[in-house]
Design a protein around this motif. Structure first.
Motif, PDB file in Angstrom:
ATOM      1  N   THR A 271       4.248   3.525   3.640  1.00  0.00           N
ATOM      2  CA  THR A 271       3.361   2.020   3.337  1.00  0.00           C
ATOM      3  C   THR A 271       1.992   2.118   4.311  1.00  0.00           C
ATOM      4  OG1 THR A 271       4.865   1.031   4.858  1.00  0.00           O
ATOM      5  CG2 THR A 271       5.320   1.145   2.329  1.00  0.00           C
ATOM      6  N   GLY A 272       1.230   1.495   3.957  1.00  0.00           N
ATOM      7  CA  GLY A 272      -0.072   1.256   4.752  1.00  0.00           C
ATOM      8  C   GLY A 272      -0.886   2.704   4.680  1.00  0.00           C
ATOM      9  N   THR A 273      -1.971   2.503   5.203  1.00  0.00           N
ATOM     10  CA  THR A 273      -2.770   3.834   5.216  1.00  0.00           C
ATOM     11  C   THR A 273      -2.891   4.602   6.448  1.00  0.00           C
ATOM     12  OG1 THR A 273      -4.683   2.608   6.146  1.00  0.00           O
ATOM     13  CG2 THR A 273      -4.442   2.617   3.817  1.00  0.00           C
TER      14      THR A 273
ATOM     15  N   ARG B 126       0.948  -1.176  -0.038  1.00  0.00           N
ATOM     16  CA  ARG B 126       0.082   0.038  -0.082  1.00  0.00           C
ATOM     17  C   ARG B 126       0.844   1.342  -0.174  1.00  0.00           C
ATOM     18  NH1 ARG B 126      -5.448  -1.784   2.920  1.00  0.00           N
ATOM     19  NH2 ARG B 126      -6.107   0.334   2.025  1.00  0.00           N
TER      20      ARG B 126
END
Length: 52
Positions: A40-42, A27
């Protein structure tokens, strides 16, 4: 031409987003600020990708 405009133009012309391509595992997201970076990640642990 500013950097954001140049990035969008390059993406439209050759499909290269200028960062690692997005995938549901990492992500990776571009952070466009004075210094560009990726993350990365939300940041939203409650969001889970769904399949249509």
């Amino acid at each position: 031409m500013d950097r954001a405009h140049a990035a969008w133009t390059a993406f439209i012309l050759d499909g290269d987003p200028g960062r690692p391509r997005y995938d549901l595992t990492a992500r990776t997201t571009a952070v466009i600020d004075e210094q560009w970076s990726t993350t990365t990640g939300t940041g939203h642990g409650d969001r889970v990708p769904t399949t249509p």
